[in-house]
Each structure stands twice: as structure tokens, then as C-alpha cells.
Design an enzyme around this catalytic site. Structure first.
Site, mmCIF file in Angstrom:
data_model
loop_
_atom_site.group_PDB
_atom_site.id
_atom_site.type_symbol
_atom_site.label_atom_id
_atom_site.label_comp_id
_atom_site.label_asym_id
_atom_site.label_seq_id
_atom_site.Cartn_x
_atom_site.Cartn_y
_atom_site.Cartn_z
ATOM 1 C CB SER A 124 78.233 71.648 7.824
ATOM 2 O OG SER A 124 77.517 72.238 8.650
ATOM 3 C CB ALA A 125 73.140 69.639 8.084
ATOM 4 C CE1 TYR A 148 80.476 75.339 8.858
ATOM 5 C CE2 TYR A 148 82.070 74.588 8.433
ATOM 6 C CZ TYR A 148 81.406 74.585 9.001
ATOM 7 O OH TYR A 148 81.191 73.077 8.743
ATOM 8 C CE LYS A 152 82.721 72.540 5.756
ATOM 9 N NZ LYS A 152 83.510 71.808 5.621
HETATM 10 C C1 WQD Z 1 74.184 71.770 19.048
HETATM 11 C C2 WQD Z 1 73.544 72.410 20.209
HETATM 12 C C3 WQD Z 1 73.529 74.515 21.098
HETATM 13 C C4 WQD Z 1 77.335 73.816 23.388
HETATM 14 C C5 WQD Z 1 77.664 73.524 14.272
HETATM 15 C C6 WQD Z 1 77.633 73.832 12.781
HETATM 16 C C7 WQD Z 1 77.613 72.751 11.850
HETATM 17 C C8 WQD Z 1 78.652 71.280 12.771
HETATM 18 C C9 WQD Z 1 78.506 71.324 13.681
HETATM 19 C C10 WQD Z 1 80.779 71.628 11.474
HETATM 20 C C11 WQD Z 1 72.712 73.563 20.512
HETATM 21 C C12 WQD Z 1 74.061 73.467 22.142
HETATM 22 C C13 WQD Z 1 76.374 74.030 22.402
HETATM 23 C C14 WQD Z 1 77.515 74.258 24.134
HETATM 24 C C15 WQD Z 1 75.205 73.990 24.476
HETATM 25 N N1 WQD Z 1 80.481 71.724 12.895
HETATM 26 N N2 WQD Z 1 74.813 74.175 22.758
HETATM 27 N N3 WQD Z 1 76.472 73.943 25.133
HETATM 28 O O1 WQD Z 1 75.645 74.240 16.335
HETATM 29 O O2 WQD Z 1 74.109 72.106 16.176
HETATM 30 O O3 WQD Z 1 76.135 73.375 14.532
HETATM 31 O O4 WQD Z 1 78.491 72.282 14.997
HETATM 32 O O5 WQD Z 1 80.722 71.739 10.837
HETATM 33 O O6 WQD Z 1 78.678 73.086 10.726
HETATM 34 O O7 WQD Z 1 77.033 74.415 12.594
HETATM 35 O O8 WQD Z 1 76.579 72.309 17.526
HETATM 36 O O9 WQD Z 1 77.176 70.849 18.938
HETATM 37 O O10 WQD Z 1 77.875 73.418 18.584
HETATM 38 O O11 WQD Z 1 75.160 72.717 19.092
HETATM 39 O O12 WQD Z 1 73.506 74.016 25.302
HETATM 40 O O13 WQD Z 1 78.471 74.474 25.161
HETATM 41 O O14 WQD Z 1 74.211 72.374 21.678
HETATM 42 O O15 WQD Z 1 72.640 75.154 21.602
HETATM 43 O O16 WQD Z 1 71.413 73.819 20.509
HETATM 44 P P1 WQD Z 1 75.739 72.667 16.156
HETATM 45 P P2 WQD Z 1 76.795 72.523 18.754
#
Ligand code: WQD
Length: 337
Positions: A124-125, A148, A152
Site C-alpha cells: 500500500s502507498a 496497519y 505492510k
Molecule cells: C481519502 C480521503 C480523508 C472518509 C486508506 C489507507 C490505504 C488504503 C485506502 C487499505 C482523505 C477523506 C475519508 C470520510 C473524508 N486502505 N475522507 N471522509 O486514508 O487515503 O487511505 O485507505 O489498503 O492504505 O491508508 O483513504 O478513503 O480513508 O480517505 O473526508 O468519511 O478522504 O480525509 O483525505 P486514505 P480514505
């Protein structure tokens, strides 16, 4: 080839099984069904006209996995199975290390016992943590900021040490950015248990009436509109990246690391408005505090996957949200009957 896919009934797993079957591979799926449904595989069979062989086995069952490998003799493994909620990992770190890291160790022993030494790993990034420079390249040091993410990182380190100790291992580390969307049929898609942690599945549940409004986690970031920017990638593009990595390992061997992203970043509000266009409704949202651990901006430099694998993401953000909405509106409660 005969490919064993761990976590193959999950979101990315089921889309990858679909592409593997369509490409003519023989597929064995191993999943404990803790966070997925066998229904996804029934629908993949309906879509492809081919059946993956399913075994309900847990990463934490070393003897069960060894028996599975002895019985099925796969030539390669794509390893998706694991826990993936950033917030939950902070509350239950030992569970995350046991499942993700120790579980992967069990898997590698089971593979070694039958001389199956080709693995594509779902990284994962998030391993990059909060680097200043963008876009993110594979050369940037890992510095995960969550339990988490560190699981990874540790699994990547384990695989790098294994590859260095025994050149007969063929290893691809795929660092996903933000997987979204669904197969164009709308028959398979993302079905998170409980309240979605991630942005697009949450927006989709607002659009289908399961959630009242979206909470936007902060609008004071140094970005186009103050909300977080991420590199969203269509799950089918992501799935095809796995097939390209398998092909590459078959002819090159060794250990390789690739970002799987589009190279484009979109803000939370840009994604929300794209989704409104796709579903034809205005979607309510509230600006709330930042979520701890979030970075402002994250997007990939995907050039090495293009150079090595001839792979690049083909689907744009409008296609991603159109396909995600098509899945959600046709399956308002996911795979539940
Ligand atoms: C994206 C953007 C939030 C939910 C994570 C893990 C990564 C992968 C993907 C597993 C951010 C914003 C989110 C919400 C919001 N998972 N947001 N309201 O955090 O980039 O990555 O999930 O492999 O490993 O780190 O993804 O979709 O949670 O958030 O405003 O209800 O959306 O702040 O800017 P994230 P995300």
C-alpha cells in the site's frame, strides 16, 4: 498458470479473480470470509462462465494452509488476505501484527514446502507515510505512520530478505494508492462491513440512502479546495496490474516494487461532486475536524510500472464513480440477500 489467491472473495481479490479467469488462468481462492462473502465468487463465475476453486482457510491456520498447498499445488500466489483498517489497527495492534505479519509468514512456509516461489503481494502507498516530495516514487524510503502501514512495511522487509537469501523466489510488491469503482456489470463491488472507513464507499452509501451525510475530514489543507487529495485508481485497472506483474515475474524473476496509481490527485470535494454527477443527486456533507494520521496530498509516480510492465491505469475518475454508483444502486446492501 494455476494461481492461488488469498483473500480472493474480497473487493480487490474478486476483481482480480475475474481478470485471471478471463485471461485463462486456473484459480484457487483461499479466504476466511471474515470480511467478505462467497457470493462475490458466485457472481464472478456468472460473469466469466468459469469457476474458481474455493477453500475456506485462515492465514492463522498453518497446518490448514500447508494441506491446501499440498492438495492444490499452485504455481504462484497473489496475497490479498489481511486486515486493513487504519483506525482499528491503532486500537488492536497485536491482532494486526499477528494476522498480517505472522499470517504472511505462515503463508510463505506453506508455499516453500511445495516449492511455490512466486508471490505478488498487496502492499500500500501508506508505507510512504508523510513525505514532502510528490509524486511518490518507489525509491522513497518507507515511513508508515500507522500500525496497519507498518504491518505492510514489515511484510515488504520480510519478502526483501527472503528474496535476498534465495534467488529462486520471484516477488512483486505492489503499492496500491486508493482503489475505488467496480466491474462495469455492477455485479461485483466493494461491500465494507459496518461503517465505511474510506471516502468513496461512504459517499456511495449516502447516495443510496444508507447514510445521512458525508463528514469531510478537514478543509484547511494546503490543497486546491482545502480538502485531502488522493490518487484514486479503478479496481479493474488495479486488478490488471496484478496480471501484468505475474507475467513479468514469469520471465524476469527476482524482487520488484511498483506503484499502482494513476498519477493524478483529486480532492475530497472533487470526488464528491463527480459522484453527484454520476448519481444525479446533490449529496449532503459537513466539514468536520481533520482525521488524525491523514496526510494532505498523496499521489503516485506510476512510470516504473509503465516502463517495466507496460501497464498504466486506463479509467478516469468519472468512470470510477460511475461504476461505483452502478454497483451500489444495484446492490444497496452489498452482497446481503
Ligand atoms: C481519502 C480521503 C480523508 C472518509 C486508506 C489507507 C490505504 C488504503 C485506502 C487499505 C482523505 C477523506 C475519508 C470520510 C473524508 N486502505 N475522507 N471522509 O486514508 O487515503 O487511505 O485507505 O489498503 O492504505 O491508508 O483513504 O478513503 O480513508 O480517505 O473526508 O468519511 O478522504 O480525509 O483525505 P486514505 P480514505
Amino acid at each position: 498458470m494455476k494461481i492461488l489467491v488469498t483473500g480472493g472473495s474480497g473487493y480487490i481479490g474478486s476483481h482480480t479473480v475475474h481478470e485471471l479467469l478471463n485471461a485463462g488462468h486456473e484459480v484457487v481462492v483461499m479466504d476466511n470470509l471474515a470480511n467478505s462473502s462467497e457470493e462475490s465468487l458466485r457472481r464472478v463465475a456468472e460473469l466469466t462462465g468459469k469457476q474458481a476453486e474455493f477453500h475456506q482457510v485462515d492465514l492463522l491456520d498453518p497446518e490448514g494452509m500447508k494441506k491446501l498447498f499440498r492438495d492444490t499445488r499452485p504455481e504462484a500466489v497473489i496475497h490479498f488476505a489481511g486486515l486493513k483498517a487504519v483506525g482499528e489497527s491503532a486500537e488492536k495492534p497485536l491482532w494486526y501484527y499477528q494476522t498480517n505479519v505472522a499470517g504472511t509468514l505462515n503463508l510463505l512456509y506453506a508455499m516453500e514446502e511445495v516449492d511455490c516461489k512466486t508471490i505478488v503481494f498487496s502492499s500500500s502507498a501508506t508505507v510512504y507515510g508523510e513525505p514532502e516530495e510528490m509524486p511518490l516514487t518507489e525509491k522513497i524510503n518507507m515511513d508508515a505512520q500507522s500500525c496497519y502501514g507498518r504491518t505492510k512495511e514489515h511484510i515488504e522487509d520480510m519478502l526483501r530478505d527472503l528474496g535476498a537469501s534465495d534467488a529462486s523466489w520471484n516477488i512483486a510488491l505492489l503499492r496500491y494508492f486508493n482503489p475505488v469503482g467496480a466491474h462495469e456489470s455492477g455485479r461485483i463491488g466493494e461491500d465494507p462491513a459496518g461503517i465505511p472507513n474510506n471516502l468513496v464507499p461512504f459517499i456511495a452509501q449516502v447516495a443510496v440512502g444508507r447514510r445521512e451525510h458525508l463528514n469531510v475530514f478537514g478543509n484547511d489543507y494546503p490543497t486546491v479546495d482545502g480538502t485531502g487529495v488522493r490518487d484514486y485508481i479503478h479496481v479493474v485497472d488495479l486488478a490488471n496490474g496484478h496480471l501484468k506483474a505475474l507475467e513479468y515475474l514469469a520471465s524476469h524473476g527476482g524482487l520488484h516494487t511498483w506503484n499502482l496509481g494513476t498519477g493524478n490527485g483529486y480532492s475530497v470535494l472533487e470526488v464528491l461532486h463527480a459522484f453527484e454527477k454520476a448519481c444525479g443527486k446533490e449529496l449532503p456533507y459537513k466539514i468536520v475536524d481533520r482525521r488524525p494520521g491523514d496526510v494532505a496530498v498523496s499521489y503516485a509516480d506510476p512510470s516504473s510500472a509503465l516502463a517495466d510492465l507496460g501497464w498504466s491505469a486506463e479509467r478516469d475518475i468519472d468512470t470510477m464513480v460511475r461504476d461505483h454508483w452502478n454497483w451500489q444502486k444495484n446492490n444497496p446492501n452489498g452482497y446481503e440477500a
